[in-house]
Design an enzyme around this catalytic site. Structure first.
Site, PDB file in Angstrom:
ATOM      1  N   GLY A  11      91.283  14.811  54.070  1.00  0.00           N
ATOM      2  CA  GLY A  11      90.538  15.577  55.078  1.00  0.00           C
ATOM      3  C   GLY A  11      89.760  16.694  54.407  1.00  0.00           C
ATOM      4  N   MET A  15      89.090  23.353  56.167  1.00  0.00           N
ATOM      5  CA  MET A  15      90.468  23.717  55.820  1.00  0.00           C
ATOM      6  C   MET A  15      90.942  22.954  54.582  1.00  0.00           C
ATOM      7  SD  MET A  15      91.396  26.052  57.897  1.00  0.00           S
ATOM      8  CE  MET A  15      93.165  26.199  57.864  1.00  0.00           C
ATOM      9  N   VAL A  77      93.351  16.733  58.892  1.00  0.00           N
ATOM     10  CA  VAL A  77      92.327  16.082  59.716  1.00  0.00           C
ATOM     11  C   VAL A  77      92.463  16.552  61.156  1.00  0.00           C
ATOM     12  CG1 VAL A  77      92.189  14.053  58.222  1.00  0.00           C
ATOM     13  CG2 VAL A  77      93.798  14.049  60.134  1.00  0.00           C
ATOM     14  N   ASN A 105      96.496  21.337  63.588  1.00  0.00           N
ATOM     15  CA  ASN A 105      97.064  21.990  64.780  1.00  0.00           C
ATOM     16  C   ASN A 105      97.627  20.941  65.735  1.00  0.00           C
ATOM     17  OD1 ASN A 105      96.957  24.729  64.527  1.00  0.00           O
ATOM     18  ND2 ASN A 105      94.878  24.913  65.323  1.00  0.00           N
ATOM     19  N   SER A 131      97.651  28.925  59.228  1.00  0.00           N
ATOM     20  CA  SER A 131      96.802  29.857  59.967  1.00  0.00           C
ATOM     21  C   SER A 131      96.007  30.750  59.030  1.00  0.00           C
ATOM     22  CB  SER A 131      97.653  30.726  60.884  1.00  0.00           C
ATOM     23  OG  SER A 131      96.819  31.632  61.570  1.00  0.00           O
ATOM     24  N   LYS A 186     103.752  27.731  65.280  1.00  0.00           N
ATOM     25  CA  LYS A 186     102.292  27.908  65.128  1.00  0.00           C
ATOM     26  C   LYS A 186     101.623  27.969  66.514  1.00  0.00           C
ATOM     27  CE  LYS A 186      98.157  27.849  63.110  1.00  0.00           C
ATOM     28  NZ  LYS A 186      97.137  27.454  64.022  1.00  0.00           N
ATOM     29  N   HIS A 189     102.259  31.320  67.896  1.00  0.00           N
ATOM     30  CA  HIS A 189     101.359  32.247  67.182  1.00  0.00           C
ATOM     31  C   HIS A 189      99.977  32.242  67.843  1.00  0.00           C
ATOM     32  CE1 HIS A 189      97.922  32.512  64.457  1.00  0.00           C
ATOM     33  NE2 HIS A 189      98.559  33.491  63.845  1.00  0.00           N
ATOM     34  N   ASN A 190      99.453  31.053  68.083  1.00  0.00           N
ATOM     35  CA  ASN A 190      98.115  30.968  68.684  1.00  0.00           C
ATOM     36  C   ASN A 190      98.106  31.559  70.094  1.00  0.00           C
ATOM     37  OD1 ASN A 190      97.662  29.487  66.361  1.00  0.00           O
ATOM     38  ND2 ASN A 190      96.321  28.034  67.363  1.00  0.00           N
ATOM     39  N   GLU A 193      97.995  35.151  69.782  1.00  0.00           N
ATOM     40  CA  GLU A 193      96.613  35.503  69.373  1.00  0.00           C
ATOM     41  C   GLU A 193      95.716  35.609  70.619  1.00  0.00           C
ATOM     42  OE1 GLU A 193      95.160  32.936  66.147  1.00  0.00           O
ATOM     43  OE2 GLU A 193      93.294  32.748  67.257  1.00  0.00           O
ATOM     44  N   HIS A 455     119.036  26.105 101.357  1.00  0.00           N
ATOM     45  CA  HIS A 455     119.169  25.977  99.900  1.00  0.00           C
ATOM     46  C   HIS A 455     120.333  26.788  99.324  1.00  0.00           C
ATOM     47  CE1 HIS A 455     115.748  23.456  99.605  1.00  0.00           C
ATOM     48  NE2 HIS A 455     114.901  24.365 100.030  1.00  0.00           N
ATOM     49  N   SER A 481     121.671  22.181 101.646  1.00  0.00           N
ATOM     50  CA  SER A 481     120.982  21.320 100.691  1.00  0.00           C
ATOM     51  C   SER A 481     121.732  21.389  99.360  1.00  0.00           C
ATOM     52  CB  SER A 481     119.557  21.842 100.523  1.00  0.00           C
ATOM     53  OG  SER A 481     118.958  21.281  99.417  1.00  0.00           O
TER      54      SER A 481
HETATM   55  P1  NBP Z   1      88.271  19.231  61.663  1.00  0.00           P
HETATM   56  O1  NBP Z   1      89.288  19.520  62.688  1.00  0.00           O
HETATM   57  O2  NBP Z   1      86.839  19.389  62.009  1.00  0.00           O
HETATM   58  O3  NBP Z   1      88.496  17.711  61.167  1.00  0.00           O
HETATM   59  C1  NBP Z   1      87.650  17.146  60.222  1.00  0.00           C
HETATM   60  C2  NBP Z   1      88.396  16.136  59.396  1.00  0.00           C
HETATM   61  O4  NBP Z   1      89.022  15.162  60.251  1.00  0.00           O
HETATM   62  C3  NBP Z   1      87.437  15.345  58.504  1.00  0.00           C
HETATM   63  O5  NBP Z   1      88.097  15.073  57.308  1.00  0.00           O
HETATM   64  C4  NBP Z   1      87.197  14.088  59.307  1.00  0.00           C
HETATM   65  O6  NBP Z   1      86.814  12.984  58.525  1.00  0.00           O
HETATM   66  C5  NBP Z   1      88.556  13.851  59.881  1.00  0.00           C
HETATM   67  N1  NBP Z   1      88.563  12.937  61.030  1.00  0.00           N
HETATM   68  C6  NBP Z   1      88.032  13.067  62.263  1.00  0.00           C
HETATM   69 BR1  NBP Z   1      87.026  14.492  62.826  1.00  0.00          BR
HETATM   70  N2  NBP Z   1      88.256  12.017  63.045  1.00  0.00           N
HETATM   71  C7  NBP Z   1      88.965  11.176  62.282  1.00  0.00           C
HETATM   72  C8  NBP Z   1      89.525   9.911  62.526  1.00  0.00           C
HETATM   73  N3  NBP Z   1      89.409   9.310  63.711  1.00  0.00           N
HETATM   74  N4  NBP Z   1      90.189   9.326  61.526  1.00  0.00           N
HETATM   75  C9  NBP Z   1      90.323   9.913  60.334  1.00  0.00           C
HETATM   76  N5  NBP Z   1      89.816  11.128  60.040  1.00  0.00           N
HETATM   77  C10 NBP Z   1      89.155  11.734  61.004  1.00  0.00           C
HETATM   78  O7  NBP Z   1      88.548  20.018  60.290  1.00  0.00           O
HETATM   79  P2  NBP Z   1      89.132  21.483  60.019  1.00  0.00           P
HETATM   80  O8  NBP Z   1      88.421  22.498  60.844  1.00  0.00           O
HETATM   81  O9  NBP Z   1      89.163  21.618  58.556  1.00  0.00           O
HETATM   82  O10 NBP Z   1      90.627  21.411  60.576  1.00  0.00           O
HETATM   83  C11 NBP Z   1      91.602  20.513  60.075  1.00  0.00           C
HETATM   84  C12 NBP Z   1      92.877  20.722  60.891  1.00  0.00           C
HETATM   85  O11 NBP Z   1      93.322  22.069  60.700  1.00  0.00           O
HETATM   86  C13 NBP Z   1      92.703  20.556  62.392  1.00  0.00           C
HETATM   87  O12 NBP Z   1      93.865  20.034  62.960  1.00  0.00           O
HETATM   88  C14 NBP Z   1      92.497  21.966  62.884  1.00  0.00           C
HETATM   89  O13 NBP Z   1      92.898  22.136  64.238  1.00  0.00           O
HETATM   90  C15 NBP Z   1      93.422  22.740  61.945  1.00  0.00           C
HETATM   91  N6  NBP Z   1      93.054  24.140  61.745  1.00  0.00           N
HETATM   92  C16 NBP Z   1      91.762  24.523  61.640  1.00  0.00           C
HETATM   93  C17 NBP Z   1      91.449  25.862  61.429  1.00  0.00           C
HETATM   94  C18 NBP Z   1      90.004  26.315  61.290  1.00  0.00           C
HETATM   95  O14 NBP Z   1      89.782  27.535  61.238  1.00  0.00           O
HETATM   96  N7  NBP Z   1      89.040  25.416  61.199  1.00  0.00           N
HETATM   97  C19 NBP Z   1      92.472  26.799  61.330  1.00  0.00           C
HETATM   98  C20 NBP Z   1      93.793  26.373  61.397  1.00  0.00           C
HETATM   99  C21 NBP Z   1      94.078  25.048  61.614  1.00  0.00           C
HETATM  100  P3  NBP Z   1      85.256  12.578  58.390  1.00  0.00           P
HETATM  101  O15 NBP Z   1      84.696  13.529  57.376  1.00  0.00           O
HETATM  102  O16 NBP Z   1      85.310  11.187  57.917  1.00  0.00           O
HETATM  103  O17 NBP Z   1      84.641  12.751  59.743  1.00  0.00           O
END
Ligand code: NBP
Length: 486
Positions: A11, A15, A77, A105, A131, A186, A189-190, A193, A455, A481
């Site tokens: 992924g 992140m 991912v 998440n 986070s 987590k 936490h959110n 937040e 009740h 009841s």
């Molecule tokens: P995204 O949540 O935008 O996910 C992008 C990644 O998921 C890419 O590698 C993409 O591959 C892959 N992906 C998707 Br979209 N659909 C897919 C599928 N059907 N099969 C396989 N791969 C798939 O990326 P992120 O913002 O880096 O977040 C990653 C995780 O971390 C998420 O769960 C997010 O909630 C969590 N998170 C994010 C943050 C933040 O600030 N962004 C903070 C904390 C936690 P591709 O390139 O081939 O489309």
């Protein structure tokens, strides 16, 4: 191909790329893989350029061949189906003892299910909260791992190397508990937040509309607040946002941002879980609803033309009012964290997790969005008394909330008088008044339930668990009841 890599990360979005760089900075050899493999080359040519210990893989086979055993594969991912799909794709390549880590998440019931599923196949699974956004991932996130307990020694060194550290040098990452515990913490936490952000927004609106402060004045207020008990990342960024002017035209960007809030669902999950577990996490609930109300922009604009509020003009000492708001914010924040830890405590019982609340506060102390000096006080409270039944009963927090009480009441009263909505401030105060009441009006509620539905009720002069029914009208029978508590 040599098996030289310590861990693989799938992924390569914001992140994933930053976590790889962070791991590599700490001496780990990492394999990078992504569904769209063109992103592997882009990453190797761009951010990872010149790093010989970041290895690109263009297929799962290639990735597997590069990994030392037991294999450790971290998914960063999109949460939901992509995680399950990747797990299924990986399964044929894995051997007993190998570990899959989900750092997205994910919703905790999915993590519970995935842990049991992979353990049933002889594999290990970790669902970890990560986070701190992009910067956290790159230079030190707060990490909350849970899942297969046997998996922790396999990644402890890596996670504790890359995570944020407290001012005392402790890593903001510890083992949270079995199956979904990490993702539950987590999620909470959110939710917290959401609550912290809503409280700050209410303070802003009250200063702006209640007392007519300008952005520059509020920038100064937040600068001061950040030096004291409220010292935190969210107060700091609010200070900066209030002081920000577009370099192109000098416009105050905050004033031109549309007032409709988005959400990705983790605050809602926290509220739903609190309802499922019967814990009054009212502040996070109000914070979620406040975002929902903000999203009803057209309806609010229409209503604003038809319904008017009070004719309020601020009179008095603005400085004193701002101080009242600061204390209202601090007291409400204490309530929010007390409610969050009440939820964690109930979840621990329900899901059989051995949660360590002091360590959870430590994990949130740095690296994450709710990081603050205040969390150090929570950690200290649980360290002093690991069996503390409620944060509000800790000496330090009792003293602060008692001290803030008059100002908190004045701020909420003034908001009501001015017609400025303060759902989080006021729900926190109502919870506080309810929690400190030995007797609530639920006697009448029970009487109503017994009146219309037989009740039954318990009596103050009889042991708990003994139920009574009154034939209130003289017309009903004596049949009651079955008792239930919802
Ligand atoms: P995204 O949540 O935008 O996910 C992008 C990644 O998921 C890419 O590698 C993409 O591959 C892959 N992906 C998707 Br979209 N659909 C897919 C599928 N059907 N099969 C396989 N791969 C798939 O990326 P992120 O913002 O880096 O977040 C990653 C995780 O971390 C998420 O769960 C997010 O909630 C969590 N998170 C994010 C943050 C933040 O600030 N962004 C903070 C904390 C936690 P591709 O390139 O081939 O489309």
């Amino acid at each position: 191909m040599e098996q030289t890599a310590d861990i693989a990360l799938i992924g390569l979005a914001v992140m994933g790329q930053n976590l790889i760089m962070n791991m590599n900075d700490h001496g780990y050899t990492v394999v990078a893989y992504n569904r769209t493999t063109a992103k592997v080359d882009e990453f190797l040519e761009d951010a990872a350029k010149g790093r010989t210990t970041i290895l690109g893989a263009h297929s799962i086979e290639e990735m597997i061949k590069l990994l030392k055993r037991p294999r450790k594969i971290m998914l960063m991912v999109k949460a939901g189906k992509p995680v399950d799909e990747f797990i299924e794709t990986l399964l044929p390549y894995l051997e007993p003892g190998d570990l899959i880590i989900d750092g997205g998440n994910s919703h905790f019931p999915d993590t519970i299910r995935r842990t049991h599923y992979l353990e049933s196949k002889g594999l290990l699974f970790i669902g970890t909260g990560v986070s701190g956004g992009e910067e956290g991932a790159r230079f030190g996130p707060s990490m909350m791992p849970g899942g297969s307990v046997k998996a922790w020694p396999l990644v402890k060194d890596i996670f504790q190397a890359i995570c944020a550290k407290t001012p005392d040098g402790e890593p903001c990452c510890e083992w949270v508990g079995n199956d979904g515990a990490g993702h539950y913490v987590k999620m909470t936490h959110n939710g917290i937040e959401y609550g912290d952000m809503q409280l700050i927004c209410e303070a802003y609106q009250l200063m702006k509309e209640g007392a007519g402060l300008t952005n520059e004045e509020m920038h100064e207020v937040f600068t001061e607040w950040n030096k004291g008990e409220l010292d935190s990342y969210l107060i700091e960024i609010t200070r900066d946002i209030l002081g920000y002017k577009d370099p192109a035209n000098g416009e105050q960007t905050l004033d031109v941002i549309l007032d409709t809030a988005g959400q990705k669902g983790t605050g809602k999950w926290t509220s739903v879980s609190s309802l499922d577990l019967g814990i009054p996490v009212t502040l996070i609930g109000e914070a979620v609803y406040a975002r929902c109300l903000s999203a009803m922009k057209e309806g609010r604009v229409e209503a604003s033309k038809i319904i008017s509020g009070p004719n309020f003009k601020f009179e008095g000492d603005k400085k004193a009012f701002v101080e009242d708001i600061r204390q209202a914010l601090l007291a409400s924040k204490i309530i929010s964290y007390a409610q969050g830890f009440m939820l964690l405590s109930e979840a621990a019982k329900e899901y059989k997790w051995d949660l360590n609340f002091g360590e959870i506060a430590m994990m949130w102390r740095e690296g994450c969005i709710i990081r603050s000096a205040f969390l150090g006080k929570i950690k200290a409270a649980y360290e002093k008394n690991p069996k503390l039944s409620n944060l509000l009963l800790d000496e330090y927090f009792t003293e602060v909330i008692e001290r803030c009480q008059p100002a908190w009441r004045r701020a909420v009263s003034k908001a009501v008088e001015a017609g400025v909505p303060v759902p989080a401030f006021s729900t926190a105060l109502s919870f506080f008044d309810g929690y400190r009441s030995a007797r609530l009006p639920a006697n009448l509620l029970q009487a109503q339930r017994d009146y219309f539905g037989a009740h039954t009720y318990e009596r103050v002069d009889q042991p708990r668990g003994k139920f009574f029914h009154t034939n209130w009208t003289g017309k009903g029978g004596n049949v009651s009841s079955s008792t239930y508590t919802v």
